[in-house]
Design a protein around this motif. Structure first.
Motif, PDB file in Angstrom:
ATOM      1  N   LYS A  15       0.840  -1.195   0.000  1.00 11.69           N
ATOM      2  CA  LYS A  15       0.000   0.000   0.000  1.00 11.69           C
ATOM      3  C   LYS A  15       0.876   1.247   0.000  1.00 11.69           C
ATOM      4  O   LYS A  15       1.814   1.372   0.796  1.00 11.69           O
ATOM      5  CB  LYS A  15      -0.923   0.006   1.220  1.00 11.69           C
ATOM      6  CG  LYS A  15      -1.962  -1.112   1.183  1.00 11.69           C
ATOM      7  CD  LYS A  15      -2.942  -0.989   2.336  1.00 11.69           C
ATOM      8  CE  LYS A  15      -4.022  -2.061   2.233  1.00 11.69           C
ATOM      9  NZ  LYS A  15      -5.029  -1.928   3.313  1.00 11.69           N
ATOM     10  N   ILE A  16       0.546   2.169  -0.922  1.00 12.42           N
ATOM     11  CA  ILE A  16       1.336   3.372  -1.099  1.00 12.42           C
ATOM     12  C   ILE A  16       0.491   4.589  -0.717  1.00 12.42           C
ATOM     13  O   ILE A  16      -0.670   4.703  -1.113  1.00 12.42           O
ATOM     14  CB  ILE A  16       1.812   3.509  -2.563  1.00 12.42           C
ATOM     15  CG1 ILE A  16       2.707   2.311  -2.931  1.00 12.42           C
ATOM     16  CG2 ILE A  16       2.548   4.820  -2.776  1.00 12.42           C
ATOM     17  CD1 ILE A  16       3.114   2.283  -4.391  1.00 12.42           C
ATOM     18  N   VAL A  17       1.089   5.493   0.069  1.00 17.72           N
ATOM     19  CA  VAL A  17       0.405   6.725   0.471  1.00 17.72           C
ATOM     20  C   VAL A  17       1.335   7.903   0.254  1.00 17.72           C
ATOM     21  O   VAL A  17       2.559   7.754   0.177  1.00 17.72           O
ATOM     22  CB  VAL A  17      -0.038   6.676   1.957  1.00 17.72           C
ATOM     23  CG1 VAL A  17      -1.063   5.571   2.188  1.00 17.72           C
ATOM     24  CG2 VAL A  17       1.160   6.479   2.877  1.00 17.72           C
ATOM     25  N   ARG A  18       0.736   9.077   0.144  1.00 20.17           N
ATOM     26  CA  ARG A  18       1.505  10.305  -0.057  1.00 20.17           C
ATOM     27  C   ARG A  18       2.255  10.667   1.230  1.00 20.17           C
ATOM     28  O   ARG A  18       1.718  10.572   2.327  1.00 20.17           O
ATOM     29  CB  ARG A  18       0.556  11.433  -0.442  1.00 20.17           C
ATOM     30  CG  ARG A  18       1.178  12.813  -0.499  1.00 20.17           C
ATOM     31  CD  ARG A  18       2.115  12.978  -1.687  1.00 20.17           C
ATOM     32  NE  ARG A  18       2.772  14.276  -1.663  1.00 20.17           N
ATOM     33  CZ  ARG A  18       2.297  15.380  -2.232  1.00 20.17           C
ATOM     34  NH1 ARG A  18       1.131  15.322  -2.857  1.00 20.17           N
ATOM     35  NH2 ARG A  18       2.960  16.502  -2.184  1.00 20.17           N
ATOM     36  N   ALA A  19       3.485  11.093   1.089  1.00 24.72           N
ATOM     37  CA  ALA A  19       4.265  11.571   2.224  1.00 24.72           C
ATOM     38  C   ALA A  19       4.340  13.089   2.172  1.00 24.72           C
ATOM     39  O   ALA A  19       4.124  13.703   1.123  1.00 24.72           O
ATOM     40  CB  ALA A  19       5.668  10.974   2.205  1.00 24.72           C
ATOM     41  N   TYR A  20       4.657  13.688   3.299  1.00 26.87           N
ATOM     42  CA  TYR A  20       4.729  15.153   3.376  1.00 26.87           C
ATOM     43  C   TYR A  20       6.134  15.562   3.790  1.00 26.87           C
ATOM     44  O   TYR A  20       6.704  15.031   4.741  1.00 26.87           O
ATOM     45  CB  TYR A  20       3.695  15.669   4.375  1.00 26.87           C
ATOM     46  CG  TYR A  20       2.281  15.334   3.945  1.00 26.87           C
ATOM     47  CD1 TYR A  20       1.592  16.171   3.076  1.00 26.87           C
ATOM     48  CD2 TYR A  20       1.670  14.165   4.379  1.00 26.87           C
ATOM     49  CE1 TYR A  20       0.301  15.861   2.661  1.00 26.87           C
ATOM     50  CE2 TYR A  20       0.390  13.846   3.965  1.00 26.87           C
ATOM     51  CZ  TYR A  20      -0.295  14.695   3.117  1.00 26.87           C
ATOM     52  OH  TYR A  20      -1.556  14.373   2.693  1.00 26.87           O
ATOM     53  N   PHE A  21       6.682  16.511   3.053  1.00 28.52           N
ATOM     54  CA  PHE A  21       8.049  16.971   3.254  1.00 28.52           C
ATOM     55  C   PHE A  21       8.097  17.970   4.411  1.00 28.52           C
ATOM     56  O   PHE A  21       7.378  18.960   4.417  1.00 28.52           O
ATOM     57  CB  PHE A  21       8.564  17.621   1.969  1.00 28.52           C
ATOM     58  CG  PHE A  21       9.921  18.238   2.104  1.00 28.52           C
ATOM     59  CD1 PHE A  21      11.064  17.472   1.950  1.00 28.52           C
ATOM     60  CD2 PHE A  21      10.058  19.595   2.390  1.00 28.52           C
ATOM     61  CE1 PHE A  21      12.317  18.043   2.068  1.00 28.52           C
ATOM     62  CE2 PHE A  21      11.314  20.161   2.508  1.00 28.52           C
ATOM     63  CZ  PHE A  21      12.448  19.390   2.346  1.00 28.52           C
ATOM     64  N   TYR A  22       8.921  17.690   5.417  1.00 29.69           N
ATOM     65  CA  TYR A  22       9.142  18.614   6.526  1.00 29.69           C
ATOM     66  C   TYR A  22      10.537  19.223   6.483  1.00 29.69           C
ATOM     67  O   TYR A  22      10.728  20.371   6.806  1.00 29.69           O
ATOM     68  CB  TYR A  22       8.929  17.896   7.862  1.00 29.69           C
ATOM     69  CG  TYR A  22       7.490  17.931   8.331  1.00 29.69           C
ATOM     70  CD1 TYR A  22       7.090  18.769   9.367  1.00 29.69           C
ATOM     71  CD2 TYR A  22       6.539  17.127   7.729  1.00 29.69           C
ATOM     72  CE1 TYR A  22       5.761  18.813   9.788  1.00 29.69           C
ATOM     73  CE2 TYR A  22       5.214  17.158   8.144  1.00 29.69           C
ATOM     74  CZ  TYR A  22       4.830  18.006   9.170  1.00 29.69           C
ATOM     75  OH  TYR A  22       3.527  18.046   9.568  1.00 29.69           O
ATOM     76  N   SER A  23      11.516  18.419   6.121  1.00 25.24           N
ATOM     77  CA  SER A  23      12.879  18.924   5.997  1.00 25.24           C
ATOM     78  C   SER A  23      13.664  17.917   5.176  1.00 25.24           C
ATOM     79  O   SER A  23      13.150  16.855   4.791  1.00 25.24           O
ATOM     80  CB  SER A  23      13.528  19.114   7.380  1.00 25.24           C
ATOM     81  OG  SER A  23      13.798  17.850   7.969  1.00 25.24           O
TER      82      SER A  23
END
Length: 278
Positions: A15-23
């Protein structure tokens, strides 16, 4: 940057989900629902196609059911084994991921965490932390991943015994109540008093006070000496007081002299009788 096609993703098993860039050293993604209770391969990708090969895993667990804890009170000095009942507890080793958090409700003290111990699928245990300056109501929560704590609203009461008065009394039992002063006392947990091995129910219990009866000495009205004295503010954990409780034969006053004196309060009154001690 979307214009370059760099959109980070996380993959849990298949299962693939979107990741969010923090640094540049941190991505954050939300784990998708999954019925498999095994360690799944976990990888990240910056384009959704080419994946890392770290070999890391992420394990899903069934949400444990937490229903009760016993005992629900203990001394502010800590050290009480608190057993939490429920179901579906995973067999884990206590530490940074598997622990209990004790949060004061009425004071501004910081929460404290203690390692949890797996007993079986229906029971886990945490030892209550010490170092509290006063009695308080604590919110107890459990985490199985070091981040998400349960929201079942279980509470644990910290009680604190400050002093006991009096510590001695007449052997005939005709003295007043033995008063334990402190905080966190509750009548609903059935506190108990123990004198010379015999258990008695308190006469009165309030948040700041437990009043124990003063029974006659088992050795008779002439007995002089110390006997064991203890109090269980939660009905389970006994606090034994050093020196116990001292019995003495009540002195007998046969006469006093003089029977009057000046209103200024000067002068000496002599008591005559028996049973007096230094």
């Amino acid at each position: 940057k979307a214009e370059y096609g760099i959109v980070p993703h996380c993959k849990f098993g298949d299962k693939i989900v979107r990741a969010y860039f923090y640094s540049t050293v941190r991505l954050v993604c939300e784990a998708p629902p999954n019925e498999e209770k095994v360690a799944l391969p976990f990888e990240v990708s910056l384009n959704g196609v080419d994946w890392s090969t770290t070999g890391e895993t992420f394990t899903y667990y069934k949400e444990p059911l937490i229903t009760n804890l016993t005992p629900d009170a203990g001394p502010a000095s800590g050290g009480t084994e608190v057993y939490i009942q429920g179901d579906n507890f995973p067999d884990m080793e206590g530490g940074s991921e598997f622990n209990c958090r004790f949060t004061p409700v009425n004071t501004h003290a910081s929460p404290k965490t203690m390692p949890a111990q797996f007993i079986d699928k229906q029971n886990i245990m945490c030892v209550s932390p010490g170092g509290w300056s006063e009695g308080d109501q604590m919110k107890v929560q459990v985490t199985f991943n070091g981040k998400d704590y349960d929201k079942n609203g279980l509470t644990f009461i910290l009680y604190k015994m400050d002093k006991v008065m009096p510590r001695s009394g007449p052997s005939n039992g005709l003295g007043g109540d033995i008063v334990i002063s402190g905080q966190g006392f509750r009548p609903e947990v059935n506190p108990l008093c123990k004198i010379n091995g015999t258990i008695y129910e308190p006469l009165i219990v309030t948040w700041k006070e437990i009043r124990c009866p003063m029974p006659p000495a088992e050795a008779g009205d002439d007995y002089f000496g110390n006997v064991e004295f203890a109090v269980a503010a939660n009905g389970v954990t006994w606090k034994f007081f050093e020196g116990g409780f001292q019995y003495y034969k009540n002195p007998i006053v046969e006469d006093i002299y003089p029977r009057s004196g000046p209103a200024q309060g000067i002068g000496i009154i002599n008591f005559y009788g028996s049973g007096f001690r230094a």
